[in-house]
Structure formats: C-alpha cells, structure tokens
Scaffold this motif. Structure first.
Motif, PDB file in Angstrom:
ATOM      1  N   ARG A  74      -6.590  14.405  -3.156  1.00 51.96           N
ATOM      2  CA  ARG A  74      -7.755  14.060  -2.338  1.00 51.96           C
ATOM      3  C   ARG A  74      -7.977  12.554  -2.296  1.00 51.96           C
ATOM      4  NH1 ARG A  74     -12.929  12.563  -2.430  1.00 51.96           N
ATOM      5  NH2 ARG A  74     -12.937  12.193  -4.665  1.00 51.96           N
TER       6      ARG A  74
ATOM      7  N   ARG B  87       1.089  -3.492   4.216  1.00 51.88           N
ATOM      8  CA  ARG B  87       1.378  -2.100   4.568  1.00 51.88           C
ATOM      9  C   ARG B  87       2.793  -2.014   5.121  1.00 51.88           C
ATOM     10  NH1 ARG B  87      -3.054   1.363   5.011  1.00 51.88           N
ATOM     11  NH2 ARG B  87      -5.020   0.312   4.735  1.00 51.88           N
TER      12      ARG B  87
ATOM     13  N   THR C 236      -6.042   9.902  -3.330  1.00 54.86           N
ATOM     14  CA  THR C 236      -4.977   8.975  -2.933  1.00 54.86           C
ATOM     15  C   THR C 236      -4.898   8.840  -1.417  1.00 54.86           C
ATOM     16  OG1 THR C 236      -3.341  10.760  -3.135  1.00 54.86           O
ATOM     17  CG2 THR C 236      -3.551   9.223  -5.001  1.00 54.86           C
ATOM     18  N   ALA C 237      -5.142   9.928  -0.711  1.00 54.70           N
ATOM     19  CA  ALA C 237      -5.138   9.852   0.752  1.00 54.70           C
ATOM     20  C   ALA C 237      -6.257   8.923   1.238  1.00 54.70           C
ATOM     21  CB  ALA C 237      -5.291  11.236   1.350  1.00 54.70           C
ATOM     22  N   GLU C 238      -7.422   9.048   0.630  1.00 55.27           N
ATOM     23  CA  GLU C 238      -8.553   8.187   1.007  1.00 55.27           C
ATOM     24  C   GLU C 238      -8.270   6.722   0.672  1.00 55.27           C
ATOM     25  OE1 GLU C 238     -11.367   9.008   2.617  1.00 55.27           O
ATOM     26  OE2 GLU C 238     -10.679  11.077   2.774  1.00 55.27           O
TER      27      GLU C 238
ATOM     28  N   VAL D 237       0.865  -1.183   0.000  1.00 59.01           N
ATOM     29  CA  VAL D 237       0.000   0.000   0.000  1.00 59.01           C
ATOM     30  C   VAL D 237       0.898   1.227   0.000  1.00 59.01           C
ATOM     31  CG1 VAL D 237      -1.726   1.295   1.305  1.00 59.01           C
ATOM     32  CG2 VAL D 237      -1.853  -1.197   1.208  1.00 59.01           C
TER      33      VAL D 237
ATOM     34  N   ASP E 268       5.949   0.651  10.736  1.00 54.71           N
ATOM     35  CA  ASP E 268       6.548   1.886  11.213  1.00 54.71           C
ATOM     36  C   ASP E 268       8.056   1.702  11.354  1.00 54.71           C
ATOM     37  OD1 ASP E 268       6.760   0.319  13.447  1.00 54.71           O
ATOM     38  OD2 ASP E 268       5.552   1.598  14.745  1.00 54.71           O
TER      39      ASP E 268
ATOM     40  N   GLU F  29      -5.389   5.261   0.310  1.00 61.98           N
ATOM     41  CA  GLU F  29      -4.326   4.728   1.167  1.00 61.98           C
ATOM     42  C   GLU F  29      -4.882   4.350   2.538  1.00 61.98           C
ATOM     43  OE1 GLU F  29       0.193   5.837   2.424  1.00 61.98           O
ATOM     44  OE2 GLU F  29      -1.298   7.432   2.614  1.00 61.98           O
ATOM     45  N   SER F  30      -5.777   5.154   3.068  1.00 60.34           N
ATOM     46  CA  SER F  30      -6.309   4.877   4.410  1.00 60.34           C
ATOM     47  C   SER F  30      -7.089   3.561   4.468  1.00 60.34           C
ATOM     48  CB  SER F  30      -7.181   6.040   4.895  1.00 60.34           C
ATOM     49  OG  SER F  30      -8.394   6.086   4.182  1.00 60.34           O
ATOM     50  N   VAL F  31      -7.646   3.139   3.336  1.00 61.68           N
ATOM     51  CA  VAL F  31      -8.388   1.873   3.325  1.00 61.68           C
ATOM     52  C   VAL F  31      -7.619   0.749   2.624  1.00 61.68           C
ATOM     53  CG1 VAL F  31     -10.665   2.920   3.553  1.00 61.68           C
ATOM     54  CG2 VAL F  31      -9.714   2.564   1.276  1.00 61.68           C
ATOM     55  N   GLY F  32      -6.368   1.007   2.272  1.00 66.41           N
ATOM     56  CA  GLY F  32      -5.514  -0.028   1.693  1.00 66.41           C
ATOM     57  C   GLY F  32      -5.851  -0.413   0.269  1.00 66.41           C
TER      58      GLY F  32
END
Length: 162
Positions: free
Chosen positions: A43, A146, A45-47, A24, A149, A49-52
């Motif tokens: 707009r 994903r 791509t951020a959405e 991801v 960290d 990415e948040s849902v994979g």
C-alpha cells in the motif's frame, strides 16, 4: 558546492540535500515481514513512489515501519478480543482493556495497552521519516530522479504527434 571544494572554514553544517537525488524506485519486499506488514508495504510503497519519496535506499527503514505497523495491528486485535471477552462476561470493558490486576490484587495499567501506545508512537516517528504526517510533509523533498520511459520523453512526444 564551493565550500566542498575549498573546505569549510566556518565549520557550519553544510546543506547537502540539493546534491542527493536517489532514483525513485520501490525496493524489494523483505522476506521476514508478516502478512500485515507486507500488505502495508504494498500500500505505502505505491503511494510513496507516486510522490517521489522512495528509493531502494529506504528498504530497511520502510521494513521497520511496516513490521511495526503489523505488530500494532496484532496488538489492537488482542485488545479488541479482550474487550469482547469482557463484554461477554458482563465486565466493565474499559477496565478490562486499560487495566490489569497484579498478583497482589492491585490494578495497574494494562501491559497490552502500553504496548499499543508504544507501537503507535513508533509508527508515528517512522511515518515522519518518510514525510507521511502532516507536519513532516513540509520538511521532506521528493527526488526528481525518476527513471524515464522506454523511449525517453522526447521520443515519446514525437510518437504522440504522429
């Protein structure tokens, strides 16, 4: 997986979706995108990415969607300008937007209105590719790959317990 190793004697389509999990990640923004397309890129791509539901593999498909979105906004603005002009001239707004007069004097469907309709259909199709429509959402599967960290989840938990 066994069918992949032994072959597929039944010749039925294999479901390979369980084995495909791209990382991801948001791909780089293509330089050719219009300003409106770039705004949509940021707009969406951020959405996604948040849902994979995005990977670097999706760059081209996402660029096509965003550019189509940008063109749709441009066409919608042109329709609004045409409607405003008709209003200022005291003409029927609906007729000005939905029809145009041919050189022989007949009325036909506005070419601009057809362009808007086609771009809307295209956007809808591209949205479905990424699971961004209600009916297509159930058919897409998010990647569980994903990037962790900096210290890994296990070490991160150890730091939080101190």
């Amino acid at each position: 997986m066994i069918k992949l190793l032994r072959g597929n004697p039944g010749r039925r389509t294999l479901d390979l979706s369980d084995g495909v999990h791209p990382e991801v990640a948001i791909p780089d923004v293509p330089t050719h995108l219009s300003l409106d397309a770039r705004k949509e890129w940021r707009r969406i791509t951020a959405e996604l990415e948040s849902v994979g539901l995005i990977s670097r593999l999706d760059r081209s498909a996402l660029a096509i969607y965003c550019q189509t979105w940008g063109r749709l906004l441009l066409a919608e603005r042109a329709l609004s300008a045409k409607q405003k002009q008709a209003r200022e001239e005291g003409l029927d707004e609906a007729e000005a937007v939905f029809t145009q007069q041919t050189p022989t004097g007949f009325l036909r469907e506005s070419a601009l209105f057809r362009v808007v309709s086609k771009l809307q259909q295209d956007c809808d199709r591209y949205l479905a590719s990424f699971g961004m429509s209600p009916s297509s959402r159930s058919r897409v599967k998010a990647s569980d790959n994903r990037q962790g960290d900096l210290f890994g989840e296990a070490q991160g938990d150890a730091w939080n317990s101190l």
